[in-house]
Write a protein that holds these residues in place. Structure first.
Motif: not given
Length: 195
Positions: A65-72, A98-106, A108-111
């Motif tokens: 149900s979400m757009p392709d740029e959002i993942v569950a 896009a907020d999953m890119e990079g290293q380390g933990s996510f 939380p404010r990007t969730l």
């Protein structure tokens, strides 16, 4: 004579020590480790089939149900708020790719949302501790699916209280009803229960 560290500095040192312990133990000790304001949470039991099937079905239904740029997302890494001294690992993280890119933990404010399937061995971790920690971390929506009872809740609208940030809105549901998580509505039909 050196000044004693202030409260925030002590908290930061305490969190770093717990983080180091978790990193050392993660590969050698079975189960999942998380860090809360109270200390390290260790769920020794590996999630069972109903838990994992629930996470998989909810994740797939959300992604349809979400757009392709959002993942569950159901994998790693953790969500970490070092300033708050909290490291959690949601069963499902609704997040922009896009907020999953990079290293380390996510961060939380990007969730967009955190989704938990209640553990049979430690239900208070999802219904009490994470209900306190996720608004403190700034996670805007928290959804809980409970295979023990076939019920759940979606919490949103973080607001300030004297005890700290809390969710202002709670919408309970029973399995079989449609549930809205963030902007997306999914069915809860066919979600398994614990035996």
């Amino acid at each position: 004579m050196a000044d004693a560290p202030d409260h925030a500095q002590r908290d930061s040192l305490h969190y770093r020590a717990m983080r180091d312990i978790v990193e050392r133990m993660q590969d050698d000790v079975p189960g999942k480790f998380e860090i809360t304001k109270e200390g390290i949470v260790h769920d020794m039991m590996a999630p069972g089939r109903p838990h994992e099937l629930t996470a998989a079905r909810v994740s797939r239904r959300l992604e349809k149900s979400m757009p392709d740029e959002i993942v569950a997302h159901t994998g790693t890494p953790d969500v970490e708020g070092a300033l708050e001294g909290i490291m959690r690992h949601p069963d499902i993280m609704v997040i922009a790719e896009a907020d999953m890119e990079g290293q380390g933990s996510f961060d939380p404010r990007t969730l967009i949302a955190a989704v938990e399937v209640v553990s049979q061995s430690n239900p208070d971790n999802d219904w009490v501790s994470k209900l306190r920690d996720y608004p403190l971390l700034g996670v805007p929506v928290y959804a809980i699916f409970d295979p023990r009872t076939g019920t759940g809740a979606v919490l949103s609208e973080i607001h300030a209280t004297p005890e700290g940030p809390k969710y202002a809105i709670r919408k309970d549901f029973v399995y079989g009803e449609d549930v809205t998580i963030g902007e997306w509505t999914i069915s809860t039909d066919g979600l398994p229960l614990y035996a």
